[in-house]
Design a protein around this motif. Structure first.
Motif, PDB file in Angstrom:
ATOM      1  N   SER A 136       0.808  -1.198  -0.173  1.00 24.24           N
ATOM      2  CA  SER A 136       0.035  -0.056  -0.007  1.00 24.24           C
ATOM      3  C   SER A 136       0.702   1.311   0.100  1.00 24.24           C
ATOM      4  O   SER A 136       1.969   1.037   0.441  1.00 24.24           O
ATOM      5  CB  SER A 136      -0.997  -0.004   1.291  1.00 24.24           C
ATOM      6  OG  SER A 136      -1.812   0.943   1.301  1.00 24.24           O
ATOM      7  N   VAL A 137       0.285   2.286  -0.619  1.00 23.93           N
ATOM      8  CA  VAL A 137       0.802   3.695  -0.403  1.00 23.93           C
ATOM      9  C   VAL A 137      -0.183   4.596  -0.053  1.00 23.93           C
ATOM     10  O   VAL A 137      -1.435   4.337  -0.336  1.00 23.93           O
ATOM     11  CB  VAL A 137       1.437   4.206  -1.680  1.00 23.93           C
ATOM     12  CG1 VAL A 137       2.602   3.125  -2.334  1.00 23.93           C
ATOM     13  CG2 VAL A 137       0.399   4.217  -2.781  1.00 23.93           C
ATOM     14  N   GLY A 138       0.082   5.709   0.312  1.00 18.50           N
ATOM     15  CA  GLY A 138      -0.571   6.961   0.545  1.00 18.50           C
ATOM     16  C   GLY A 138      -0.100   8.152   0.365  1.00 18.50           C
ATOM     17  O   GLY A 138       1.220   8.360   0.487  1.00 18.50           O
ATOM     18  N   GLY A 139      -0.749   9.231   0.077  1.00 15.26           N
ATOM     19  CA  GLY A 139      -0.199  10.656  -0.265  1.00 15.26           C
ATOM     20  C   GLY A 139       0.394  11.195   1.002  1.00 15.26           C
ATOM     21  O   GLY A 139       1.131  12.118   1.090  1.00 15.26           O
ATOM     22  N   ALA A 140      -0.601  10.861   2.334  1.00 16.35           N
ATOM     23  CA  ALA A 140      -0.162  11.434   3.815  1.00 16.35           C
ATOM     24  C   ALA A 140       1.164  10.685   3.918  1.00 16.35           C
ATOM     25  O   ALA A 140       1.714   9.921   3.520  1.00 16.35           O
ATOM     26  CB  ALA A 140      -1.337  11.527   4.421  1.00 16.35           C
ATOM     27  N   ASP A 141       1.683  11.180   5.250  1.00 16.11           N
ATOM     28  CA  ASP A 141       2.567  10.533   5.903  1.00 16.11           C
ATOM     29  C   ASP A 141       2.591  10.871   7.417  1.00 16.11           C
ATOM     30  O   ASP A 141       2.912  12.004   7.881  1.00 16.11           O
ATOM     31  CB  ASP A 141       4.130  11.152   5.470  1.00 16.11           C
ATOM     32  CG  ASP A 141       5.161  10.720   5.975  1.00 16.11           C
ATOM     33  OD1 ASP A 141       5.152   9.128   6.301  1.00 16.11           O
ATOM     34  OD2 ASP A 141       6.367  11.175   6.214  1.00 16.11           O
ATOM     35  N   PHE A 142       2.059  10.133   8.131  1.00 12.92           N
ATOM     36  CA  PHE A 142       1.941  10.296   9.706  1.00 12.92           C
ATOM     37  C   PHE A 142       1.804   8.830  10.363  1.00 12.92           C
ATOM     38  O   PHE A 142       1.618   7.771   9.644  1.00 12.92           O
ATOM     39  CB  PHE A 142       0.748  10.948   9.957  1.00 12.92           C
ATOM     40  CG  PHE A 142      -0.642  10.473   9.659  1.00 12.92           C
ATOM     41  CD1 PHE A 142      -1.310   9.703  10.514  1.00 12.92           C
ATOM     42  CD2 PHE A 142      -1.217  11.070   8.335  1.00 12.92           C
ATOM     43  CE1 PHE A 142      -2.524   9.124   9.954  1.00 12.92           C
ATOM     44  CE2 PHE A 142      -2.366  10.885   7.984  1.00 12.92           C
ATOM     45  CZ  PHE A 142      -3.052   9.629   8.767  1.00 12.92           C
ATOM     46  N   ASP A 143       1.940   8.718  11.693  1.00  8.97           N
ATOM     47  CA  ASP A 143       1.949   7.293  12.208  1.00  8.97           C
ATOM     48  C   ASP A 143       0.411   6.558  12.015  1.00  8.97           C
ATOM     49  O   ASP A 143      -0.527   7.314  12.180  1.00  8.97           O
ATOM     50  CB  ASP A 143       2.367   7.673  13.783  1.00  8.97           C
ATOM     51  CG  ASP A 143       3.561   7.950  14.086  1.00  8.97           C
ATOM     52  OD1 ASP A 143       4.669   7.674  13.294  1.00  8.97           O
ATOM     53  OD2 ASP A 143       4.233   8.214  15.289  1.00  8.97           O
ATOM     54  N   ASP A 144       0.724   5.353  11.972  1.00 11.28           N
ATOM     55  CA  ASP A 144      -0.368   4.491  11.924  1.00 11.28           C
ATOM     56  C   ASP A 144      -1.080   5.050  10.679  1.00 11.28           C
ATOM     57  O   ASP A 144      -2.577   4.601  10.835  1.00 11.28           O
ATOM     58  CB  ASP A 144      -1.194   4.473  13.378  1.00 11.28           C
ATOM     59  CG  ASP A 144      -2.120   3.257  13.173  1.00 11.28           C
ATOM     60  OD1 ASP A 144      -1.567   2.201  12.718  1.00 11.28           O
ATOM     61  OD2 ASP A 144      -3.121   3.271  13.910  1.00 11.28           O
ATOM     62  N   MET A 145      -0.790   5.596   9.496  1.00 13.53           N
ATOM     63  CA  MET A 145      -2.033   5.799   8.494  1.00 13.53           C
ATOM     64  C   MET A 145      -2.759   4.670   7.849  1.00 13.53           C
ATOM     65  O   MET A 145      -3.411   4.806   7.315  1.00 13.53           O
ATOM     66  CB  MET A 145      -1.262   6.660   7.740  1.00 13.53           C
ATOM     67  CG  MET A 145       0.023   6.291   6.873  1.00 13.53           C
ATOM     68  SD  MET A 145       0.610   7.418   5.838  1.00 13.53           S
ATOM     69  CE  MET A 145      -0.024   7.416   4.303  1.00 13.53           C
ATOM     70  N   PHE A 146      -1.762   3.532   8.103  1.00 16.26           N
ATOM     71  CA  PHE A 146      -2.384   2.595   7.179  1.00 16.26           C
ATOM     72  C   PHE A 146      -3.055   1.375   8.495  1.00 16.26           C
ATOM     73  O   PHE A 146      -3.646   0.484   8.061  1.00 16.26           O
ATOM     74  CB  PHE A 146      -1.273   1.391   6.865  1.00 16.26           C
ATOM     75  CG  PHE A 146      -0.623   2.295   5.713  1.00 16.26           C
ATOM     76  CD1 PHE A 146      -0.872   2.161   4.465  1.00 16.26           C
ATOM     77  CD2 PHE A 146       0.653   2.986   6.028  1.00 16.26           C
ATOM     78  CE1 PHE A 146      -0.227   2.811   3.461  1.00 16.26           C
ATOM     79  CE2 PHE A 146       1.170   3.576   5.008  1.00 16.26           C
ATOM     80  CZ  PHE A 146       0.742   3.594   3.868  1.00 16.26           C
ATOM     81  N   GLY A 147      -3.310   2.084   9.568  1.00 14.58           N
ATOM     82  CA  GLY A 147      -4.113   1.154  10.824  1.00 14.58           C
ATOM     83  C   GLY A 147      -5.517   0.885  10.389  1.00 14.58           C
ATOM     84  O   GLY A 147      -5.893  -0.229  10.685  1.00 14.58           O
ATOM     85  N   GLY A 148      -6.273   1.824   9.757  1.00 10.57           N
ATOM     86  CA  GLY A 148      -7.527   1.504   9.310  1.00 10.57           C
ATOM     87  C   GLY A 148      -7.668   0.238   8.234  1.00 10.57           C
ATOM     88  O   GLY A 148      -8.436  -0.767   8.469  1.00 10.57           O
ATOM     89  N   ALA A 149      -6.786   0.276   7.309  1.00  8.80           N
ATOM     90  CA  ALA A 149      -6.595  -0.873   6.140  1.00  8.80           C
ATOM     91  C   ALA A 149      -6.407  -2.086   6.787  1.00  8.80           C
ATOM     92  O   ALA A 149      -6.837  -3.125   6.809  1.00  8.80           O
ATOM     93  CB  ALA A 149      -5.760  -0.512   5.131  1.00  8.80           C
ATOM     94  N   ARG A 150      -5.239  -2.052   7.990  1.00  6.62           N
ATOM     95  CA  ARG A 150      -4.756  -3.081   8.623  1.00  6.62           C
ATOM     96  C   ARG A 150      -5.914  -3.878   9.487  1.00  6.62           C
ATOM     97  O   ARG A 150      -5.875  -5.130   9.385  1.00  6.62           O
ATOM     98  CB  ARG A 150      -3.635  -2.715   9.559  1.00  6.62           C
ATOM     99  CG  ARG A 150      -2.327  -2.544   9.090  1.00  6.62           C
ATOM    100  CD  ARG A 150      -1.163  -2.390  10.156  1.00  6.62           C
ATOM    101  NE  ARG A 150      -0.146  -1.835   9.514  1.00  6.62           N
ATOM    102  CZ  ARG A 150       0.330  -0.731   9.780  1.00  6.62           C
ATOM    103  NH1 ARG A 150      -0.119  -0.154  10.550  1.00  6.62           N
ATOM    104  NH2 ARG A 150       1.263  -0.229   8.920  1.00  6.62           N
ATOM    105  N   ARG A 151      -6.821  -3.241  10.137  1.00  8.55           N
ATOM    106  CA  ARG A 151      -7.842  -3.834  10.678  1.00  8.55           C
ATOM    107  C   ARG A 151      -8.941  -4.480   9.845  1.00  8.55           C
ATOM    108  O   ARG A 151      -9.308  -5.560  10.114  1.00  8.55           O
ATOM    109  CB  ARG A 151      -8.525  -2.724  11.482  1.00  8.55           C
ATOM    110  CG  ARG A 151      -8.010  -2.365  12.992  1.00  8.55           C
ATOM    111  CD  ARG A 151      -8.798  -1.680  13.849  1.00  8.55           C
ATOM    112  NE  ARG A 151      -8.850  -0.222  13.281  1.00  8.55           N
ATOM    113  CZ  ARG A 151      -7.983   0.883  13.644  1.00  8.55           C
ATOM    114  NH1 ARG A 151      -6.722   0.319  14.310  1.00  8.55           N
ATOM    115  NH2 ARG A 151      -7.918   1.899  13.155  1.00  8.55           N
ATOM    116  N   VAL A 152      -9.263  -3.922   8.549  1.00 10.56           N
ATOM    117  CA  VAL A 152     -10.082  -4.544   7.759  1.00 10.56           C
ATOM    118  C   VAL A 152      -9.330  -5.906   7.338  1.00 10.56           C
ATOM    119  O   VAL A 152      -9.793  -7.047   7.106  1.00 10.56           O
ATOM    120  CB  VAL A 152     -10.334  -3.699   6.545  1.00 10.56           C
ATOM    121  CG1 VAL A 152     -11.102  -4.341   5.430  1.00 10.56           C
ATOM    122  CG2 VAL A 152     -11.063  -2.459   6.972  1.00 10.56           C
ATOM    123  N   LEU A 153      -7.917  -5.804   6.884  1.00 17.19           N
ATOM    124  CA  LEU A 153      -7.408  -7.107   6.447  1.00 17.19           C
ATOM    125  C   LEU A 153      -7.337  -8.012   7.545  1.00 17.19           C
ATOM    126  O   LEU A 153      -7.181  -9.358   7.195  1.00 17.19           O
ATOM    127  CB  LEU A 153      -5.880  -6.632   5.952  1.00 17.19           C
ATOM    128  CG  LEU A 153      -5.871  -5.652   4.726  1.00 17.19           C
ATOM    129  CD1 LEU A 153      -4.446  -5.331   4.240  1.00 17.19           C
ATOM    130  CD2 LEU A 153      -6.535  -6.719   3.602  1.00 17.19           C
TER     131      LEU A 153
END
Ligand SMILES: Cc1cc2nc3c(=O)[nH]c(=O)nc-3n(C[C@H](O)[C@H](O)[C@H](O)COP(=O)(O)O)c2cc1C
Length: 202
Positions: A136-153
């Motif tokens: 995954s990638v995102g335009g932003a940059d901060f701690d735990d920005m992938f946390g929402g996706a991780r919970r779904v996964l």
């Protein structure tokens, strides 16, 4: 490569979940697939943007139908591979802090597989312990920005009986092609694809 892997190659299914063709996560996915193939895997890739997969209707048909979805669309092509693959790779950018609609719609349609587990049966028909890789990638940059996706996964992986979970993620990747400015991420994706296949293969 071990003898077992040569006679019975590791089966990988890979999901491209961005609506953007040849975007950043597509590029990460291409590198991960190249690594997996270098390790001797057989890879089947599905580009969700090119498939017709409608949303789960919560009709209960899969619970009543012992795990078969009543909706006849392209999702029906995925149920068998989702059960038999040894490894699963899912590539999705962050959209509003979560997975893309393409990814989430496919995941929601895994409710029949959840129903199978709910009925106390096993979903996995793989010949090996299963493992998953999230790119995954995102335009932003901060701690735990992938946390929402991780919970779904985590919920999806539980349903698929995938307990070995890996990921390659990067923030600050926004414009199309921007991932090329992160050669370390591309190398990491290739290594991750290779080691995903080699995991427990000896
Ligand atoms: C609808 C939409 C929502 C987005 N939401 C987020 C977000 O919540 N967080 C973030 O970091 N980036 C967000 N982005 C930026 C994308 O994650 C980024 O452009 C990414 O590089 C796209 O990857 P792709 O080229 O594989 O499609 C969003 C982009 C779009 C189009």
């Amino acid at each position: 490569m071990g003898e077992r892997a040569m006679n019975n190659p590791v089966q990988v299914i890979a999901f491209a979940c961005s609506p953007r063709v040849h975007g950043n996560t597509d590029t990460l996915l291409e590198h991960a697939i190249a690594g997996a193939e270098e390790a001797g895997a057989r890879v089947e890739r599905f580009d969700l943007r090119a498939m017709t997969i409608t949303g789960c209707r919560h009709c209960g048909g899969c619970i009543g139908g012992a795990g078969r979805c009543v909706i006849e669309d392209d999702m029906q092509r995925l149920y068998d591979p989702l059960r038999t693959a040894d490894r699963v790779i899912i590539a999705s950018p962050l959209f509003f802090m979560g997975l893309t609609a393409q990814a989430k719609t496919m995941i929601d349609r895994c409710q029949p597989l959840w129903a199978i587990r709910h009925l106390g049966r096993s979903v996995s028909r793989a010949s090996r312990e299963r493992a998953g890789l999230f790119l995954s990638v995102g335009g932003a940059d901060f701690d735990d920005m992938f946390g929402g996706a991780r919970r779904v996964l985590r919920a999806w992986y539980w349903t698929l009986e995938i307990f070995e979970r890996r990921e390659v993620t990067r923030g600050c990747v926004d414009a199309k092609g921007a991932i090329s400015d992160h050669p370390d991420a591309l190398a990491e994706a290739r290594d991750a694809g290779r080691s995903l296949v080699q995991w427990r293969e000896g």
